[in-house]
Design an enzyme around this catalytic site. Structure first.
Site, PDB file in Angstrom:
ATOM      1  N   PRO A 199       0.840  -1.206   0.000  1.00 32.58           N
ATOM      2  CA  PRO A 199       0.000   0.000   0.000  1.00 32.58           C
ATOM      3  C   PRO A 199       0.866   1.244   0.000  1.00 32.58           C
ATOM      4  O   PRO A 199       1.824   1.329   0.757  1.00 32.58           O
ATOM      5  CB  PRO A 199      -0.780  -0.106   1.321  1.00 32.58           C
ATOM      6  CG  PRO A 199       0.069  -0.961   2.207  1.00 32.58           C
ATOM      7  CD  PRO A 199       0.808  -1.897   1.292  1.00 32.58           C
ATOM      8  N   GLN A 231      -6.888  -1.233   2.950  1.00 29.23           N
ATOM      9  CA  GLN A 231      -6.211  -0.913   4.215  1.00 29.23           C
ATOM     10  C   GLN A 231      -6.893   0.272   4.890  1.00 29.23           C
ATOM     11  O   GLN A 231      -7.121   1.307   4.251  1.00 29.23           O
ATOM     12  CB  GLN A 231      -4.740  -0.576   3.993  1.00 29.23           C
ATOM     13  CG  GLN A 231      -4.027  -0.408   5.340  1.00 29.23           C
ATOM     14  CD  GLN A 231      -2.606   0.096   5.228  1.00 29.23           C
ATOM     15  OE1 GLN A 231      -2.370   1.227   4.810  1.00 29.23           O
ATOM     16  NE2 GLN A 231      -1.649  -0.751   5.580  1.00 29.23           N
ATOM     17  N   CYS A 244       2.080   3.493   9.988  1.00 28.96           N
ATOM     18  CA  CYS A 244       2.291   4.860   9.514  1.00 28.96           C
ATOM     19  C   CYS A 244       2.901   5.726  10.619  1.00 28.96           C
ATOM     20  O   CYS A 244       2.326   5.853  11.696  1.00 28.96           O
ATOM     21  CB  CYS A 244       0.975   5.455   9.015  1.00 28.96           C
ATOM     22  SG  CYS A 244       1.218   7.091   8.307  1.00 28.96           S
ATOM     23  N   LYS A 268      -0.660  -4.604   9.146  1.00 27.53           N
ATOM     24  CA  LYS A 268       0.671  -4.234   8.638  1.00 27.53           C
ATOM     25  C   LYS A 268       1.321  -3.326   9.672  1.00 27.53           C
ATOM     26  O   LYS A 268       0.769  -2.299  10.041  1.00 27.53           O
ATOM     27  CB  LYS A 268       0.559  -3.525   7.294  1.00 27.53           C
ATOM     28  CG  LYS A 268       1.912  -3.161   6.696  1.00 27.53           C
ATOM     29  CD  LYS A 268       1.783  -2.859   5.210  1.00 27.53           C
ATOM     30  CE  LYS A 268       3.097  -2.439   4.582  1.00 27.53           C
ATOM     31  NZ  LYS A 268       3.458  -1.041   4.865  1.00 27.53           N
ATOM     32  N   ASP A 321      12.710  -2.490   0.907  1.00 32.14           N
ATOM     33  CA  ASP A 321      13.983  -2.394   0.196  1.00 32.14           C
ATOM     34  C   ASP A 321      14.177  -3.384  -0.948  1.00 32.14           C
ATOM     35  O   ASP A 321      15.319  -3.655  -1.316  1.00 32.14           O
ATOM     36  CB  ASP A 321      15.172  -2.521   1.163  1.00 32.14           C
ATOM     37  CG  ASP A 321      15.116  -1.500   2.279  1.00 32.14           C
ATOM     38  OD1 ASP A 321      14.470  -0.456   2.095  1.00 32.14           O
ATOM     39  OD2 ASP A 321      15.704  -1.751   3.342  1.00 32.14           O
ATOM     40  N   GLY A 353       7.054  -2.049  -2.480  1.00 31.99           N
ATOM     41  CA  GLY A 353       6.516  -0.699  -2.554  1.00 31.99           C
ATOM     42  C   GLY A 353       7.248   0.129  -3.590  1.00 31.99           C
ATOM     43  O   GLY A 353       6.910   0.117  -4.780  1.00 31.99           O
ATOM     44  N   ARG A 354       8.281   0.823  -3.133  1.00 27.03           N
ATOM     45  CA  ARG A 354       8.979   1.743  -4.035  1.00 27.03           C
ATOM     46  C   ARG A 354       9.559   1.033  -5.244  1.00 27.03           C
ATOM     47  O   ARG A 354       9.680   1.621  -6.317  1.00 27.03           O
ATOM     48  CB  ARG A 354      10.048   2.494  -3.240  1.00 27.03           C
ATOM     49  CG  ARG A 354       9.422   3.453  -2.241  1.00 27.03           C
ATOM     50  CD  ARG A 354      10.404   3.915  -1.205  1.00 27.03           C
ATOM     51  NE  ARG A 354      10.875   2.827  -0.356  1.00 27.03           N
ATOM     52  CZ  ARG A 354      11.762   2.965   0.609  1.00 27.03           C
ATOM     53  NH1 ARG A 354      12.278   4.158   0.839  1.00 27.03           N
ATOM     54  NH2 ARG A 354      12.130   1.924   1.334  1.00 27.03           N
TER      55      ARG A 354
HETATM   56  C1  LIG Z   1       4.891   7.034  -0.909  1.00 22.08           C
HETATM   57  C2  LIG Z   1       4.651   5.945   0.091  1.00 22.08           C
HETATM   58  C3  LIG Z   1       3.386   5.784   0.655  1.00 22.08           C
HETATM   59  C4  LIG Z   1       3.154   4.769   1.593  1.00 22.08           C
HETATM   60  N1  LIG Z   1       1.884   4.602   2.082  1.00 22.08           N
HETATM   61  C5  LIG Z   1       1.607   3.546   2.894  1.00 22.08           C
HETATM   62  C6  LIG Z   1       0.275   3.272   3.317  1.00 22.08           C
HETATM   63  O1  LIG Z   1      -0.682   3.961   2.946  1.00 22.08           O
HETATM   64  N2  LIG Z   1       0.088   2.212   4.141  1.00 22.08           N
HETATM   65  C7  LIG Z   1       1.115   1.402   4.564  1.00 22.08           C
HETATM   66  O2  LIG Z   1       0.899   0.450   5.305  1.00 22.08           O
HETATM   67  N3  LIG Z   1       2.376   1.631   4.153  1.00 22.08           N
HETATM   68  C8  LIG Z   1       2.641   2.657   3.333  1.00 22.08           C
HETATM   69  N4  LIG Z   1       3.915   2.843   2.869  1.00 22.08           N
HETATM   70  C9  LIG Z   1       4.963   1.868   3.241  1.00 22.08           C
HETATM   71  C10 LIG Z   1       5.076   0.776   2.171  1.00 22.08           C
HETATM   72  O3  LIG Z   1       3.911  -0.001   2.076  1.00 22.08           O
HETATM   73  C11 LIG Z   1       6.284  -0.155   2.449  1.00 22.08           C
HETATM   74  O4  LIG Z   1       6.033  -0.929   3.601  1.00 22.08           O
HETATM   75  C12 LIG Z   1       7.591   0.610   2.627  1.00 22.08           C
HETATM   76  O5  LIG Z   1       7.729   1.610   1.640  1.00 22.08           O
HETATM   77  C13 LIG Z   1       8.805  -0.320   2.560  1.00 22.08           C
HETATM   78  O6  LIG Z   1       8.805  -1.056   1.386  1.00 22.08           O
HETATM   79  P1  LIG Z   1       9.638  -0.623   0.051  1.00 22.08           P
HETATM   80  O7  LIG Z   1      11.055  -0.452   0.454  1.00 22.08           O
HETATM   81  O8  LIG Z   1       9.397  -1.796  -0.868  1.00 22.08           O
HETATM   82  O9  LIG Z   1       9.040   0.645  -0.433  1.00 22.08           O
HETATM   83  C14 LIG Z   1       4.190   3.878   1.975  1.00 22.08           C
HETATM   84  C15 LIG Z   1       5.452   4.051   1.405  1.00 22.08           C
HETATM   85  C16 LIG Z   1       5.696   5.051   0.474  1.00 22.08           C
HETATM   86  C17 LIG Z   1       7.070   5.168  -0.122  1.00 22.08           C
END
Ligand SMILES: Cc1cc2nc3c(=O)[nH]c(=O)nc-3n(C[C@H](O)[C@H](O)[C@H](O)COP(=O)(O)O)c2cc1C
Length: 360
Positions: A16, A71, A101, A140, A203, A239-240
């Site tokens: 998300p 979510q 969050c 989460k 990551d 995510g990213r």
């Molecule tokens: C722009 C952005 C918005 C995010 N919004 C949410 C969210 O709404 N709910 C949530 O549980 N995590 C949120 N996250 C966290 C991601 O779901 C994820 O757990 C986190 O970025 C680590 O994973 P990654 O390194 O693959 O990005 C957000 C992350 C980013 C970068």
């Protein structure tokens, strides 16, 4: 993998991301393959219960995205239970609770990662929700609030006991926000000690990393595992990495199946953005009945559509252009775009222009 009664065809999930993972983006990623579950952007429980248009829009999804997890965030057990009922009435497959969050606007209302600081209260929230709905309730969370309180292992067990059907851990603390590295040892340790599926997040930028995370075994993490009953990590949320490379889940699925990860050309990358623009422009226009799932209170507000689409593209391109030759040039040009035709022109030109290679 199964979350409660819901079967996932793949352990790879779109994480998300508020402002980013709207229904159009999720559909486009899902169409590439390899994606077992999509999770909406976080949605306010308060807004869902009060039927606020903007909130209800964030929760919308379409049939082709299934299985879908919506979510929600909030801290009041009764409101969270009522919001879970709205989610269930919308036909979602899973309702997920945001306990990760770190943003003060959310966390100061006993919601998001604040719930990690109040395990008993967090259990009340989950318990109220699981009593109110039949669909699986998942959580989460982060590693903990800060380094002195890395309580994900205890909290994960508590929410499991309260009825949660799966847990995802983003292995950073709230205090870390997005600095440092996600602690996947911690994710593996939580998985070891729970009977429900445990998924990890953090990551994964390359498809190989997604696969490596699933392969965590007692041999490649720090000591303390009972080797006989080792329970692996069940899934990975990206995510990213998906914002940079929407094909990453499909490529991970290729590797998992013993194939070479599919190649993505410059032209594929351009086509993705053009399709995203078209989908955003035509949201809710000429859709077959039953395709889109909205809450009954939704009134589908009209927005300054072109401006909204341009802003969406700007936000995506902040990530999409990372690691791309000439990426900073693309960002600057998209940030300056004032119309959809200009936006399309920039995308067409950039992604068919090998001369830009090396300009980042
Ligand atoms: C722009 C952005 C918005 C995010 N919004 C949410 C969210 O709404 N709910 C949530 O549980 N995590 C949120 N996250 C966290 C991601 O779901 C994820 O757990 C986190 O970025 C680590 O994973 P990654 O390194 O693959 O990005 C957000 C992350 C980013 C970068």
């Amino acid at each position: 993998m199964k979350i409660g009664t819901i079967s996932l065809s793949s352990p790879f999930v779109i994480a998300p991301m508020a402002g980013m993972t709207d229904t159009a983006f999720r559909r486009l990623v899902k169409r590439q393959g390899g994606c077992g579950l999509v999770v909406t952007e976080m949605v306010s429980s308060e807004g869902l219960v009060r039927g606020i248009d903007r909130t209800l829009e964030y929760a919308e999804y379409t049939e082709e995205e299934r299985p879908v997890s919506i979510q929600i965030f909030g801290g009041d057990p009764q409101k969270m239970a009522a919001a879970a009922q709205v989610v269930e009435a919308m036909g979602a497959d899973i309702v997920d609770v945001n306990m990760g969050c770190p943003v003060p606007k959310i966390a100061k209302h006993d919601a998001g990662c604040s719930l990690m600081r109040q395990p008993e209260h967090a259990a009340e929230v989950i318990s109220a929700m699981t009593k109110a709905v039949k669909i699986p309730v998942t959580v989460k969370m982060r590693a903990g609030w800060n380094d002195r309180a890395r309580n994900a292992p205890e909290l994960a067990r508590i929410v499991q006991d309260a009825g949660a059907a799966a847990v995802t851990i983003h292995g950073r603390t709230a205090e870390q926000s997005y600095t440092g590295l996600a602690d996947w040892d911690l994710v593996a340790r939580v998985a070891e000690n729970l009977s429900i599926p445990v998924l990890g997040s953090g990551d994964c930028i390359e498809p190989e990393q997604v696969i490596d995370r699933l392969k965590y075994t007692p041999e490649n993490v720090a000591s303390g595992f009972s080797r006989t009953n080792y329970r692996p990590i069940s899934g990975v949320l990206v995510g990213r990495g998906v914002l940079r490379n929407p094909w990453i889940l499909a490529q991970a699925a290729d590797i998992a199946a013993g194939r070479a990860p599919r190649e993505v050309t410059l032209s594929d990358r351009g086509q993705f953005l053009l399709e995203y623009i078209d989908m955003l422009l035509s949201e809710r226009v000429a859709e077959a009945e039953g395709f889109r799932h909205v809450a009954s209170a939704s009134t589908a507000p009209a927005r300054g559509r072109e401006r909204w689409v341009i802003n969406k593209l700007r936000a995506l391109c902040t990530w999409y252009s990372k690691g791309q030759d000439g990426g900073s040039h693309l960002r600057v040009r998209i940030n300056a775009a004032t119309s959809i035709s200009e936006l399309r022109g920039i995308v067409n030109e950039f992604f068919s222009a090998p001369s830009l290679a090396g300009m980042s």
